[in-house]
Design an enzyme around this catalytic site. Sequence first.
Site, PDB file in Angstrom:
ATOM      1  N   TYR A   1       0.778  -1.302   0.063  1.00 22.25           N
ATOM      2  CA  TYR A   1      -0.220  -0.249   0.121  1.00 22.25           C
ATOM      3  C   TYR A   1       0.705   1.292  -0.119  1.00 22.25           C
ATOM      4  CZ  TYR A   1      -4.348   2.683   0.622  1.00 22.25           C
ATOM      5  OH  TYR A   1      -5.320   3.524   0.515  1.00 22.25           O
TER       6      TYR A   1
ATOM      7  N   LYS B   1      -3.090   8.603   2.979  1.00 23.36           N
ATOM      8  CA  LYS B   1      -4.268   8.266   3.697  1.00 23.36           C
ATOM      9  C   LYS B   1      -3.985   8.645   5.204  1.00 23.36           C
ATOM     10  CE  LYS B   1      -7.170   6.371   0.966  1.00 23.36           C
ATOM     11  NZ  LYS B   1      -8.401   7.080   0.164  1.00 23.36           N
TER      12      LYS B   1
HETATM   13  O1  0WE Z   1      -6.891   2.950  -1.646  1.00 26.26           O
HETATM   14  C1  0WE Z   1      -7.045   1.996  -2.158  1.00 26.26           C
HETATM   15  C2  0WE Z   1      -6.372   1.922  -3.598  1.00 26.26           C
HETATM   16  C3  0WE Z   1      -6.396   3.324  -4.298  1.00 26.26           C
HETATM   17  C4  0WE Z   1      -5.337   3.224  -5.486  1.00 26.26           C
HETATM   18  C5  0WE Z   1      -5.407   2.392  -6.382  1.00 26.26           C
HETATM   19  C6  0WE Z   1      -4.871   2.428  -7.472  1.00 26.26           C
HETATM   20  C7  0WE Z   1      -4.539   1.194  -8.484  1.00 26.26           C
HETATM   21  C8  0WE Z   1      -4.341   1.627 -10.039  1.00 26.26           C
HETATM   22  C9  0WE Z   1      -4.445   4.424  -5.789  1.00 26.26           C
HETATM   23  N1  0WE Z   1      -3.926   4.314  -6.726  1.00 26.26           N
HETATM   24  C10 0WE Z   1      -3.726   3.373  -7.773  1.00 26.26           C
HETATM   25  N2  0WE Z   1      -3.245   3.629  -8.886  1.00 26.26           N
HETATM   26  C11 0WE Z   1      -3.291   2.779  -9.959  1.00 26.26           C
HETATM   27  O2  0WE Z   1      -2.481   2.905 -10.869  1.00 26.26           O
HETATM   28  N3  0WE Z   1      -7.300   0.909  -1.478  1.00 26.26           N
HETATM   29  C12 0WE Z   1      -7.722   0.922  -0.250  1.00 26.26           C
HETATM   30  C13 0WE Z   1      -7.447  -0.436  -2.244  1.00 26.26           C
HETATM   31  C14 0WE Z   1      -6.117  -1.027  -1.877  1.00 26.26           C
HETATM   32  O3  0WE Z   1      -5.186  -0.680  -2.922  1.00 26.26           O
HETATM   33  C15 0WE Z   1      -4.001  -1.474  -2.256  1.00 26.26           C
HETATM   34  C16 0WE Z   1      -4.375  -2.393  -1.272  1.00 26.26           C
HETATM   35  C17 0WE Z   1      -5.736  -2.001  -0.908  1.00 26.26           C
HETATM   36  C18 0WE Z   1      -6.843  -2.475  -0.105  1.00 26.26           C
HETATM   37  C19 0WE Z   1      -2.839  -1.572  -2.770  1.00 26.26           C
HETATM   38  C20 0WE Z   1      -1.721  -2.427  -2.000  1.00 26.26           C
HETATM   39  C21 0WE Z   1      -2.119  -3.338  -1.048  1.00 26.26           C
HETATM   40  C22 0WE Z   1      -3.686  -3.221  -0.711  1.00 26.26           C
END
Ligand code: 0WE
Length: 256
Positions: free
Chosen positions: A156, A163
């Site tokens: 993450y 966050k």
């Molecule tokens: O906040 C998130 C993800 C937000 C996010 C997702 C992406 C994917 C595509 C931000 N930036 C990007 N950029 C991209 O190019 N989450 C809470 C979901 C999430 O994302 C993870 C998680 C979880 C849960 C990434 C790694 C590990 C766990």
Amino acid sequence: MGLLQGKLGIVFGVANKRSIAWAIAQAWHREGAKLAFTYQGDRLKDNVEELAGTFGPDTLILPCDVTSDDQIRSVFGTVKETFGRLDLLLHSVAFAPREALEGDFINTSREAFRISHDVSAYSLIGLAREAAPLMDRGGSMVAMSYYGAEKVIPHYNVMGVAKAALEASTRYLAHSLGPKKIRVNCISAGPMNTLAARGIAGFGDMLKHYEAHSPLRRNVEPSELGHTGVFLASDGAAAITGQVLYVDAGYQIMGM
Ligand code: 0WE
């Protein structure tokens, strides 16, 4: 009578029908709120028009890249002309460059740090500053967060740091806007199967981990985020501000 009858709101972050923003928008709408929507880029325009259009042909739908002060100003200018005022705002927007979510945290580039914080954290401050003058009877702002803000979730990475900044910004905004009776809170959701999670390595295992280890032994339904969104927007939460509410099947209380 709905819990949000007559309320006017704006929703940032609908990408498709699985978006958390869409789940909360549907719940706000069901409780009687009238909503405006923004979308990021032409890519998502058709999606948002199709979804938000189900709330009526005159639903206000506007483009907004939250990294642009001009676009933010323009959105709230149009909201002022159309609605006259505002009660509710949902921030469900995040982005970090993909490579920053894949490699080792120590390799986080200055540019990935800047972009992730601009899109995912500063944007709440920018939106709040333009929304607040329209919230002339008080209001409720809700932003989406994730547990990676407070504990290390492998991969993450810089999103966790962004966050953390979003959650801290929620507290400072709550203090800043409290005198105007505007409340600002975060919902920290368990992992959800959305576009933002697509292609994240090990995401399926993460859902299984929550199923095995959360007190409720399950994952979270989008509709449950909707109900919490309604609560935070309603008078039921009239004395709640600056908080992070965990809607995660209880996962956050666990030490092991
Ligand atoms: O906040 C998130 C993800 C937000 C996010 C997702 C992406 C994917 C595509 C931000 N930036 C990007 N950029 C991209 O190019 N989450 C809470 C979901 C999430 O994302 C993870 C998680 C979880 C849960 C990434 C790694 C590990 C766990």
